[in-house]
Scaffold this motif. Sequence first.
Motif, PDB file in Angstrom:
ATOM      1  N   GLY A 140       7.093 -20.326  29.168  1.00 49.87           N
ATOM      2  CA  GLY A 140       5.862 -20.988  28.781  1.00 49.87           C
ATOM      3  C   GLY A 140       4.762 -20.030  28.352  1.00 49.87           C
ATOM      4  N   GLY A 141       4.987 -18.731  28.550  1.00 56.21           N
ATOM      5  CA  GLY A 141       3.991 -17.737  28.166  1.00 56.21           C
ATOM      6  C   GLY A 141       3.916 -17.546  26.662  1.00 56.21           C
ATOM      7  N   ARG A 142       2.808 -16.981  26.209  1.00 55.11           N
ATOM      8  CA  ARG A 142       2.567 -16.797  24.784  1.00 55.11           C
ATOM      9  C   ARG A 142       3.089 -15.435  24.314  1.00 55.11           C
ATOM     10  NH1 ARG A 142      -1.862 -17.480  27.134  1.00 55.11           N
ATOM     11  NH2 ARG A 142      -3.117 -15.823  26.176  1.00 55.11           N
ATOM     12  N   VAL A 143       3.527 -15.402  23.070  1.00 55.60           N
ATOM     13  CA  VAL A 143       3.926 -14.153  22.422  1.00 55.60           C
ATOM     14  C   VAL A 143       3.252 -14.118  21.054  1.00 55.60           C
ATOM     15  CG1 VAL A 143       5.822 -12.759  21.516  1.00 55.60           C
ATOM     16  CG2 VAL A 143       6.143 -14.081  23.625  1.00 55.60           C
ATOM     17  N   ALA A 144       2.526 -13.048  20.778  1.00 57.50           N
ATOM     18  CA  ALA A 144       1.789 -12.915  19.521  1.00 57.50           C
ATOM     19  C   ALA A 144       2.243 -11.653  18.795  1.00 57.50           C
ATOM     20  CB  ALA A 144       0.281 -12.861  19.792  1.00 57.50           C
ATOM     21  N   VAL A 145       2.612 -11.814  17.544  1.00 51.83           N
ATOM     22  CA  VAL A 145       3.120 -10.704  16.744  1.00 51.83           C
ATOM     23  C   VAL A 145       2.323 -10.608  15.446  1.00 51.83           C
ATOM     24  CG1 VAL A 145       5.101  -9.830  15.444  1.00 51.83           C
ATOM     25  CG2 VAL A 145       5.450 -10.872  17.697  1.00 51.83           C
ATOM     26  N   THR A 146       1.870  -9.405  15.150  1.00 55.39           N
ATOM     27  CA  THR A 146       1.173  -9.140  13.889  1.00 55.39           C
ATOM     28  C   THR A 146       2.004  -8.172  13.068  1.00 55.39           C
ATOM     29  OG1 THR A 146      -1.002  -9.442  14.921  1.00 55.39           O
ATOM     30  CG2 THR A 146      -0.950  -8.255  12.830  1.00 55.39           C
ATOM     31  N   VAL A 147       2.238  -8.499  11.805  1.00 57.77           N
ATOM     32  CA  VAL A 147       2.971  -7.625  10.895  1.00 57.77           C
ATOM     33  C   VAL A 147       2.200  -7.549   9.582  1.00 57.77           C
ATOM     34  CG1 VAL A 147       5.205  -8.210  11.928  1.00 57.77           C
ATOM     35  CG2 VAL A 147       4.392  -9.498   9.940  1.00 57.77           C
ATOM     36  N   TRP A 148       2.559  -6.574   8.759  1.00 56.36           N
ATOM     37  CA  TRP A 148       1.975  -6.498   7.431  1.00 56.36           C
ATOM     38  C   TRP A 148       2.475  -7.669   6.586  1.00 56.36           C
ATOM     39  CZ3 TRP A 148      -1.967  -3.455   6.899  1.00 56.36           C
ATOM     40  CH2 TRP A 148      -2.030  -2.219   7.556  1.00 56.36           C
ATOM     41  N   ALA A 149       1.614  -8.177   5.721  1.00 56.36           N
ATOM     42  CA  ALA A 149       2.008  -9.213   4.785  1.00 56.36           C
ATOM     43  C   ALA A 149       2.715  -8.584   3.585  1.00 56.36           C
ATOM     44  CB  ALA A 149       0.782  -9.998   4.318  1.00 56.36           C
ATOM     45  N   ARG A 150       3.373  -9.419   2.811  1.00 63.11           N
ATOM     46  CA  ARG A 150       4.021  -8.946   1.594  1.00 63.11           C
ATOM     47  C   ARG A 150       2.976  -8.287   0.685  1.00 63.11           C
ATOM     48  NH1 ARG A 150       6.604 -13.644  -1.495  1.00 63.11           N
ATOM     49  NH2 ARG A 150       8.288 -13.382   0.047  1.00 63.11           N
ATOM     50  N   GLY A 151       3.295  -7.105   0.177  1.00 67.72           N
ATOM     51  CA  GLY A 151       2.378  -6.385  -0.702  1.00 67.72           C
ATOM     52  C   GLY A 151       1.387  -5.509   0.025  1.00 67.72           C
ATOM     53  N   ALA A 152       1.506  -5.420   1.348  1.00 66.52           N
ATOM     54  CA  ALA A 152       0.556  -4.601   2.105  1.00 66.52           C
ATOM     55  C   ALA A 152       0.638  -3.142   1.679  1.00 66.52           C
ATOM     56  CB  ALA A 152       0.842  -4.719   3.601  1.00 66.52           C
ATOM     57  N   LEU A 153      -0.514  -2.524   1.601  1.00 63.00           N
ATOM     58  CA  LEU A 153      -0.735  -1.120   1.238  1.00 63.00           C
ATOM     59  C   LEU A 153      -0.512  -0.842  -0.245  1.00 63.00           C
ATOM     60  CD1 LEU A 153       0.763   0.778   4.317  1.00 63.00           C
ATOM     61  CD2 LEU A 153      -1.597   0.057   3.923  1.00 63.00           C
ATOM     62  N   GLU A 154      -0.115  -1.836  -1.005  1.00 65.62           N
ATOM     63  CA  GLU A 154       0.022  -1.615  -2.446  1.00 65.62           C
ATOM     64  C   GLU A 154      -1.346  -1.378  -3.064  1.00 65.62           C
ATOM     65  OE1 GLU A 154       2.138  -4.841  -4.215  1.00 65.62           O
ATOM     66  OE2 GLU A 154       4.053  -4.285  -3.307  1.00 65.62           O
ATOM     67  N   PRO A 155      -1.450  -0.477  -4.067  1.00 62.68           N
ATOM     68  CA  PRO A 155      -0.365   0.216  -4.762  1.00 62.68           C
ATOM     69  C   PRO A 155      -0.094   1.631  -4.244  1.00 62.68           C
ATOM     70  CG  PRO A 155      -2.362   0.520  -6.005  1.00 62.68           C
ATOM     71  CD  PRO A 155      -2.749  -0.261  -4.764  1.00 62.68           C
ATOM     72  N   LEU A 156      -0.529   1.942  -3.032  1.00 66.96           N
ATOM     73  CA  LEU A 156      -0.446   3.331  -2.552  1.00 66.96           C
ATOM     74  C   LEU A 156       0.973   3.891  -2.455  1.00 66.96           C
ATOM     75  CD1 LEU A 156      -3.256   3.482   0.169  1.00 66.96           C
ATOM     76  CD2 LEU A 156      -3.399   3.863  -2.300  1.00 66.96           C
ATOM     77  N   PRO A 157       1.965   3.127  -1.966  1.00 66.08           N
ATOM     78  CA  PRO A 157       3.303   3.733  -1.867  1.00 66.08           C
ATOM     79  C   PRO A 157       3.822   4.277  -3.193  1.00 66.08           C
ATOM     80  CG  PRO A 157       3.216   1.701  -0.605  1.00 66.08           C
ATOM     81  CD  PRO A 157       1.941   1.762  -1.400  1.00 66.08           C
ATOM     82  N   ASP A 158       3.668   3.493  -4.258  1.00 66.23           N
ATOM     83  CA  ASP A 158       4.161   3.942  -5.564  1.00 66.23           C
ATOM     84  C   ASP A 158       3.408   5.174  -6.043  1.00 66.23           C
ATOM     85  OD1 ASP A 158       5.703   3.540  -8.112  1.00 66.23           O
ATOM     86  OD2 ASP A 158       3.680   3.259  -8.905  1.00 66.23           O
ATOM     87  N   LEU A 159       2.090   5.186  -5.860  1.00 66.43           N
ATOM     88  CA  LEU A 159       1.298   6.347  -6.273  1.00 66.43           C
ATOM     89  C   LEU A 159       1.718   7.593  -5.510  1.00 66.43           C
ATOM     90  CD1 LEU A 159      -2.331   4.854  -6.519  1.00 66.43           C
ATOM     91  CD2 LEU A 159      -0.578   5.031  -8.298  1.00 66.43           C
ATOM     92  N   LEU A 160       2.006   7.430  -4.230  1.00 63.28           N
ATOM     93  CA  LEU A 160       2.386   8.569  -3.406  1.00 63.28           C
ATOM     94  C   LEU A 160       3.747   9.118  -3.824  1.00 63.28           C
ATOM     95  CD1 LEU A 160       1.541  10.345  -1.029  1.00 63.28           C
ATOM     96  CD2 LEU A 160       2.623   8.705   0.505  1.00 63.28           C
ATOM     97  N   VAL A 161       4.684   8.237  -4.106  1.00 66.85           N
ATOM     98  CA  VAL A 161       6.014   8.684  -4.556  1.00 66.85           C
ATOM     99  C   VAL A 161       5.894   9.438  -5.874  1.00 66.85           C
ATOM    100  CG1 VAL A 161       8.265   7.885  -5.377  1.00 66.85           C
ATOM    101  CG2 VAL A 161       7.268   6.898  -3.313  1.00 66.85           C
ATOM    102  N   ARG A 162       5.057   8.961  -6.762  1.00 64.93           N
ATOM    103  CA  ARG A 162       4.856   9.629  -8.051  1.00 64.93           C
ATOM    104  C   ARG A 162       4.247  11.008  -7.900  1.00 64.93           C
ATOM    105  NH1 ARG A 162       1.496   5.020 -10.940  1.00 64.93           N
ATOM    106  NH2 ARG A 162       0.946   6.740 -12.354  1.00 64.93           N
ATOM    107  N   ALA A 163       3.546  11.233  -6.789  1.00 68.65           N
ATOM    108  CA  ALA A 163       2.896  12.522  -6.556  1.00 68.65           C
ATOM    109  C   ALA A 163       3.798  13.532  -5.865  1.00 68.65           C
ATOM    110  CB  ALA A 163       1.630  12.316  -5.716  1.00 68.65           C
ATOM    111  N   LEU A 164       4.990  13.125  -5.442  1.00 69.40           N
ATOM    112  CA  LEU A 164       5.887  14.039  -4.734  1.00 69.40           C
ATOM    113  C   LEU A 164       6.410  15.131  -5.657  1.00 69.40           C
ATOM    114  CD1 LEU A 164       8.060  11.524  -2.659  1.00 69.40           C
ATOM    115  CD2 LEU A 164       6.282  13.057  -1.773  1.00 69.40           C
ATOM    116  N   PRO A 165       6.771  16.298  -5.092  1.00 69.04           N
ATOM    117  CA  PRO A 165       7.379  17.355  -5.913  1.00 69.04           C
ATOM    118  C   PRO A 165       8.659  16.860  -6.566  1.00 69.04           C
ATOM    119  CG  PRO A 165       6.788  18.181  -3.729  1.00 69.04           C
ATOM    120  CD  PRO A 165       6.620  16.696  -3.692  1.00 69.04           C
ATOM    121  N   ASP A 166       9.024  17.460  -7.691  1.00 70.51           N
ATOM    122  CA  ASP A 166      10.253  17.079  -8.381  1.00 70.51           C
ATOM    123  C   ASP A 166      11.443  17.190  -7.439  1.00 70.51           C
ATOM    124  OD1 ASP A 166       8.815  16.691 -10.662  1.00 70.51           O
ATOM    125  OD2 ASP A 166       9.291  18.641 -11.547  1.00 70.51           O
TER     126      ASP A 166
END
Length: 274
Positions: A140-166
């Motif tokens: 009967g106890g409560r459980v609360a979960v928070t997660v990132w929504a779809r698209g969270a942190l965009e567009p940073l992941p792509d920009l970061l990958v593009r900045a990686l060394p060859d």
Amino acid sequence: MGDTQTVPDFAEEFGRGAASFAELDEPLWNPISTAAVARSRPQFDEHVLDACCGDGASALPTAELVGVGGLVDAVDLAEPLIAIARERADDRMPQLHLHVADVTTWEPAGYDLVQCVLGILFLPDVAAGTRHLIERARPGGRVAVTVWARGALEPLPDLLVRALPDGAASDLDLEDLTKPTVESAETPGTLALWLTERGLVDVRAEQVQRRLEPTPELAWRLVRGTGLQAIVSGLDDGELERVRERFLATLAEDGVTSVDVSTLIAVGRRPEVE
């Protein structure tokens, strides 16, 4: 106050970035935690498990709400983050118990509320780990979960990958590293269904939309203080600085004016009888 156990490598690495993590409290973690706690609704005298508590952004306000007659077990693998939470709590919250421990093997149960804010993605087996957390709640106890929504942190992941060394990107599992959401639980409906399949009932989920203006300083803090850090974790200081410069240059060139930091928050109950 609390236990100390052996910390796996990933937690040690995340712990080394504790200062960067804490620098995001005001713009990121505190607003997200405030929204999460407003929906998990800790009550006076309740016993709460705050899993993957980080530096205490959700655990501290929860401890204030349950009062001295309640109890909050706040658990995280990263000792440096627990140290920050302990310093913030000082001696004014005897009801807050901070533990350096693995929540996937946490044995105490019977909690009125179990909450996890942006932590389940770091569990080695997300589904099994979430089920274990659900089983820490009383029937009967409560459980609360928070997660990132779809698209969270965009567009940073792509920009970061593009900045990686060859060649650096070829050694990474970019699909996982650039996707901070829980697979198949990226919308309120799918998250509610996913948690129902893990054992909860009466699950209600909603999306909390939020965006940040990525100044150069904040954009780099988001890299260093979130899961995006995994993309650059293998770089030496010189490589990291060059990535930072390319990343910020691309941010400006692309005219990025906002970063999506929306979350999904779900609250359900453990069944009275299973």
